[in-house]
Design an enzyme around this catalytic site. Structure first.
Site, PDB file in Angstrom:
ATOM      1  N   LYS A 289      -0.079  25.309 -30.189  1.00 19.07           N
ATOM      2  CA  LYS A 289       0.440  26.545 -30.771  1.00 19.07           C
ATOM      3  C   LYS A 289      -0.629  27.625 -30.772  1.00 19.07           C
ATOM      4  O   LYS A 289      -1.825  27.312 -30.764  1.00 19.07           O
ATOM      5  CB  LYS A 289       0.854  26.282 -32.236  1.00 19.07           C
ATOM      6  CG  LYS A 289       2.092  25.439 -32.401  1.00 19.07           C
ATOM      7  CD  LYS A 289       2.400  25.217 -33.880  1.00 19.07           C
ATOM      8  CE  LYS A 289       3.644  24.368 -34.067  1.00 19.07           C
ATOM      9  NZ  LYS A 289       4.883  24.987 -33.623  1.00 19.07           N
ATOM     10  N   ARG A 363      11.854  16.133 -33.382  1.00 17.52           N
ATOM     11  CA  ARG A 363      13.007  15.355 -32.908  1.00 17.52           C
ATOM     12  C   ARG A 363      12.555  14.012 -32.349  1.00 17.52           C
ATOM     13  O   ARG A 363      13.307  13.045 -32.389  1.00 17.52           O
ATOM     14  CB  ARG A 363      13.793  16.192 -31.887  1.00 17.52           C
ATOM     15  CG  ARG A 363      12.987  16.605 -30.676  1.00 17.52           C
ATOM     16  CD  ARG A 363      13.615  17.769 -29.914  1.00 17.52           C
ATOM     17  NE  ARG A 363      13.278  19.067 -30.505  1.00 17.52           N
ATOM     18  CZ  ARG A 363      13.689  20.237 -30.016  1.00 17.52           C
ATOM     19  NH1 ARG A 363      14.482  20.282 -28.958  1.00 17.52           N
ATOM     20  NH2 ARG A 363      13.339  21.358 -30.603  1.00 17.52           N
TER      21      ARG A 363
HETATM   22  N1  BES Z   1       7.448  22.467 -36.778  1.00 18.83           N
HETATM   23  C1  BES Z   1       7.883  23.270 -35.708  1.00 18.83           C
HETATM   24  C2  BES Z   1       8.992  24.235 -36.107  1.00 18.83           C
HETATM   25  C3  BES Z   1       8.554  25.454 -36.859  1.00 18.83           C
HETATM   26  C4  BES Z   1       7.869  26.464 -36.231  1.00 18.83           C
HETATM   27  C5  BES Z   1       8.896  25.613 -38.172  1.00 18.83           C
HETATM   28  C6  BES Z   1       7.521  27.602 -36.935  1.00 18.83           C
HETATM   29  C7  BES Z   1       8.571  26.747 -38.881  1.00 18.83           C
HETATM   30  C8  BES Z   1       7.864  27.742 -38.255  1.00 18.83           C
HETATM   31  C9  BES Z   1       8.446  22.390 -34.580  1.00 18.83           C
HETATM   32  O1  BES Z   1       7.804  21.174 -34.416  1.00 18.83           O
HETATM   33  C10 BES Z   1       8.252  23.145 -33.312  1.00 18.83           C
HETATM   34  O2  BES Z   1       7.138  23.383 -32.951  1.00 18.83           O
HETATM   35  N2  BES Z   1       9.355  23.520 -32.687  1.00 18.83           N
HETATM   36  C11 BES Z   1       9.299  24.286 -31.497  1.00 18.83           C
HETATM   37  C12 BES Z   1      10.340  23.756 -30.551  1.00 18.83           C
HETATM   38  C13 BES Z   1      10.226  24.330 -29.157  1.00 18.83           C
HETATM   39  C14 BES Z   1       8.979  23.842 -28.483  1.00 18.83           C
HETATM   40  C15 BES Z   1      11.457  23.907 -28.380  1.00 18.83           C
HETATM   41  C16 BES Z   1       9.558  25.739 -31.867  1.00 18.83           C
HETATM   42  O3  BES Z   1      10.407  26.007 -32.706  1.00 18.83           O
HETATM   43  O4  BES Z   1       8.889  26.604 -31.300  1.00 18.83           O
HETATM   44 MN    MN Z   2       6.106  21.338 -33.174  1.00 20.44          MN
END
Ligand code: BES
Ligand code: MN
Ligand code: ZN
Length: 504
Positions: A289, A363
């Site tokens: 990230k 997931r």
């Molecule tokens: N934990 C995150 C989701 C999240 C991101 C929650 C920002 C709250 C704020 C999750 O594991 C994630 O990173 N999801 C990705 C999925 C994507 C790679 C398809 C996302 O939402 O960017």
């Molecule tokens: Mn994630």
């Protein structure tokens, strides 16, 4: 916090440190404030029409007012009379509790319960929501301060609600439920707020064991790496591999106090299973990230925290039937052992998964927990997860995203959310979205492209939930706040606890 009720027609005779009375935005007095005003020779009315504007949640403190016995009379703004609904009522009660906390009082008496509330909320619902709101005013995080300021800790222990005799038992029941839910929220908040170097998967396991020591109705089993391997949770373990911190799979069981045979007769369908995402830190892994706000990914275990918090609430309330809690907990870190984009892993269900983005890890851990849930022959399975940024885009921080394969379950969860002011909004799960999860190299891909990200994440989970009625709560937008108020909210403990209460 403790809540009790008292019936009296003479609030002006109550000797206490602080007594709350409501005033509307146009200067009109609530019935209780009216009684107090007459005892005080009309002085309240003058103040309500003058300097106190009655804005919802505002307070004005009058000390040693002639004719009333309380030390402090706390005028609480109720806002516009025609807009005074259950949510406004909870805000008013919260404002009074917050005042008591800031004034370092141990006890307060509230006449707000007798305010007329717009809408269908019953006395029990109102009292419950008020207790949740007031209980939350006493939350204070200092677990990781170098010098915790003991004086800053809220002293408020008790709020007494003045109610009419006919309302007393409903109010008392609602207050008891609200107090338990607030306790559960506080546990969820603290676990969420703790940093990832303290709140590790092992720490969550210890907290679950601690709950089982505190409450006889709760039994807990904490599975470690070897045991998780033996279960064949290849998808969950692939995420855990990248981190130095070992994973934990937590199984909680709340046994209803009624004998098993009796419970069975009442609810023939088996237990409700709650499944929490417990990523104690989500760096994204190799699909790392950006740096900005990455600290907030310590909150990526808020689903797990809500399961523990809900168990705390239902154990305190001695819920009379069985509930199972499952928590899949690990970190998502980049390392030489971490998942690579393109890797194919085999889930406990036997389905293979192509990991196209290692940041879609929630997931990957949930799918194996959802397969494990089958062994309980559940009446319903509800997973709770900070799953997608896309859900935050869709619903912001007002509604939790609700996805469900079963309409009855969805409606029950929506109703429980409304009832506890912890709302959810139903999202679609059409089969047509499943196409986005096609992979050339595995049974399913772990991402579905940029469109409808919250929906395709839910669609992924749905592939593992065919054996029971299932709902998924995406709490990415509602589990914590950013900015100056950064911190865990304790949601959706109220929704979950209320859903379980309504089944009883
Ligand atoms: N934990 C995150 C989701 C999240 C991101 C929650 C920002 C709250 C704020 C999750 O594991 C994630 O990173 N999801 C990705 C999925 C994507 C790679 C398809 C996302 O939402 O960017
Ligand atoms: Mn994630
Ligand atoms: Zn995550």
């Amino acid at each position: 916090m403790e809540f009790s009720t008292q019936t009296t027609a003479s609030p002006h005779q109550i000797k206490t440190a602080a007594l709350a009375a409501g005033v509307y935005a146009d200067g009109q007095l609530s019935p209780a404030a009216d009684v107090l005003d007459r005892a005080a020779g009309g002085r309240l009315r003058a103040i309500a029409k003058g300097e106190f504007r009655g804005r919802l949640g505002s307070t004005l403190v009058l000390r040693d007012l002639q004719g009333v016995a309380t030390q402090r009379l706390v005028l609480v703004g109720l806002g516009k009379r025609e807009e005074y609904d259950a949510r406004a009522h909870a805000s008013a009660e919260q404002a009074f509790a917050a005042y008591c906390v800031s004034a370092r009082l141990t006890e307060g008496v509230s006449t707000l319960a007798s305010n007329e509330v717009k809408g269908a909320a019953s006395m029990r619902d109102r009292a419950r929501a008020a207790a949740i709101a007031a209980g939350n005013a006493t939350y204070h995080y200092d677990a990781t301060l170098g010098k915790p300021d003991a004086d800053a800790r809220p002293k408020l222990r008790k709020i007494v609600q003045i109610v009419e005799r006919a309302d007393a038992s409903a109010a008392q029941q609602g207050l008891k439920e609200g107090a338990a839910i607030a306790q559960g929220m506080m546990l969820a908040k603290t676990l969420g707020n703790l940093p990832a170097n303290v709140c590790t998967p092992a720490y969550l396991g210890e907290q679950a064991k601690k709950l089982a020591r505190e409450f006889k109705s709760i039994k807990v089993q904490v599975l470690e790496q070897k045991q998780i391997e033996a279960l064949g949770m290849g998808s969950f373990l692939s995420v855990a591999r990248g981190s130095y911190e070992p994973p934990r799979f937590i199984v909680l069981r709340h046994a209803g106090k009624a004998p098993a045979a009796k419970t069975k007769a009442k609810t023939p369908a088996g237990p409700v299973v709650l499944v929490g995402k417990g990523i104690t830190f989500d760096s994204g892994g190799i699909s790392i990230k950006p740096a900005a706000n990455m600290d907030e990914m310590k909150f990526d275990m808020c689903g797990a925290a809500s399961v523990l918090g809900t168990f705390r609430a239902l154990a305190e309330l001695d819920l009379p039937y069985e509930v199972i809690g499952l928590v899949a907990s690990c970190e998502n870190m980049p390392s030489g052992r971490a998942n690579r984009p393109g890797d194919v892993v085999t889930s406990m269900s036997g389905q293979t998964i192509e990991i196209l983005n290692t940041d879609a890890e929630g997931r990957l851990v949930l799918c194996d927990a959802l397969t494990y849930a089958e062994r309980f022959k559940p009446a319903a399975v509800i997973d709770i997860a900070t799953l997608t940024g896309a859900c935050v885009v869709a619903l912001g921080s007002v509604n939790t995203g609700l996805f469900a394969s079963d309409d009855e379950l969805a409606d029950a969860l929506l109703a429980a959310g409304k009832q506890t002011l912890d709302p959810a909004w139903r999202m679609p799960l059409d089969d047509a979205y499943q196409e986005q999860l096609k992979s050339n190299f595995a049974d399913i891909a772990n991402i579905g492209g940029p469109k409808a990200g919250a929906v395709t994440a839910a669609c992924f989970l749905s592939r593992f939930t065919k054996a029971y009625p299932w709902a998924h709560l995406d709490i990415a937008g509602t589990a914590w706040k950013s900015g100056n108020d950064k911190g865990s909210t304790g949601r959706p403990v109220p929704l979950l606890a209320q859903y379980l209460l309504n089944r009883a």
